[in-house]
Design a protein around this motif. Structure first.
Motif: not given
Length: 282
Positions: A252-256
């Motif tokens: 859902a949140d690639l950066r995280s």
């Protein structure tokens, strides 16, 4: 270039699948059971593939096939599994179980890899391979005793690319960027590491900084080159196929999630590229 039509890479067959659509006519040949190409020297080197195993006595091709990298791949899998569980990306956990220890494609010639990366900016793999075929015609023909079976010349040197870049078709700005990079390499203004040896993180950081100073070369190109030179922590967050693959892997949140994979983000990027070619997993 890599994000478009990327093949899943796991072991030697995966590297062959990666190389097949990218093979430059006259310079390299991919077969069902191996890979052959012309290299500086000049010489023609080969890799034999049996099952998941690749074998070669050429150090540059060993780097290309990520031979000897299994321990690093398994360590990356452990980290990615932990991060995936933490972020609820269960399809990523399943992908690791289905295809463990993805190999990281290296390169046989760093100068050539840089030219390939620039030519491949914002076009498909097939289009980039056609353009590289035009450049390949500038390379020196192989001696008669080395030529044959689809290989007849070396990839052109930096000086030859700089002199003949106008053979490329497409935006003039890209042709200028190719020439600019080739001139910097040919003059020694930018030094590339030996392909057969793993570049240090500080060397790669310096190289990226120097390349970014050249007009027409951006973060995607230097990130891709860094990956192919053995960087274990490269991630092209803006790559369309990386983003698509991340969605398919339930991220859902690639950066995280990527922040939790620090030190192993190249493995995460390879997972995303592989997943981008497949339907999403529920």
């Amino acid at each position: 270039m890599p994000g478009r039509g990327a093949a899943a890479v796991t072991g030697a067959p995966g590297i062959l699948a990666w190389l097949r659509p990218r093979a430059v006519p006259g310079v390299e040949v991919v077969s069902a059971d191996g890979y052959r190409r012309a290299l500086p020297g000049p010489r023609v080197a080969a890799v034999a593939v049996t099952g998941e195993t690749a074998a070669t006595d050429d150090a540059d091709l060993a780097r290309l096939f990520d031979l000897g990298g299994s321990a690093a791949r398994l360590a990356a899998d452990d980290r990615l599994r932990w991060a995936a569980a933490r972020h609820g990306a269960l399809p990523l956990v399943a992908a690791i179980a289905a295809q463990p220890a993805l190999a990281q494609p290296g390169c046989a010639d760093a100068h050539e890899m840089l030219i390939r990366a620039i030519v491949g900016q914002q076009i498909t793999v097939a289009a980039a391979t056609r353009q590289l075929g035009l450049l390949a015609a500038l390379g020196d023909p192989l001696p008669a005793e080395l030529a044959g079976d689809g290989i007849d010349r070396r990839f052109p040197t930096a000086a030859q690319v700089a002199d003949g870049a106008d053979v490329l078709r497409g935006p003039a700005a890209k042709t200028a960027a190719v020439r600019r990079a080739a001139e910097a390499i040919a003059s020694g203004a930018i030094a590339l590491p030996s392909s057969a040896a793993a570049a240090s993180s500080s060397d790669l950081a310096l190289l990226r900084a120097r390349l970014l100073e050249l007009k027409g070369i951006g973060p995607w190109t230097v990130g891709y080159l860094s990956l192919r030179l053995g960087d274990p922590d490269a991630l092209l967050l803006g790559d369309v196929a990386v983003q698509k693959g991340a969605r398919h892997l339930g991220i859902a949140d690639l950066r995280s999630l990527a922040a939790d994979c620090a030190g192993h983000r190249s493995a995460l990027m390879l997972r995303c590229w592989a997943a981008a070619t497949k339907p999403p997993t529920a």
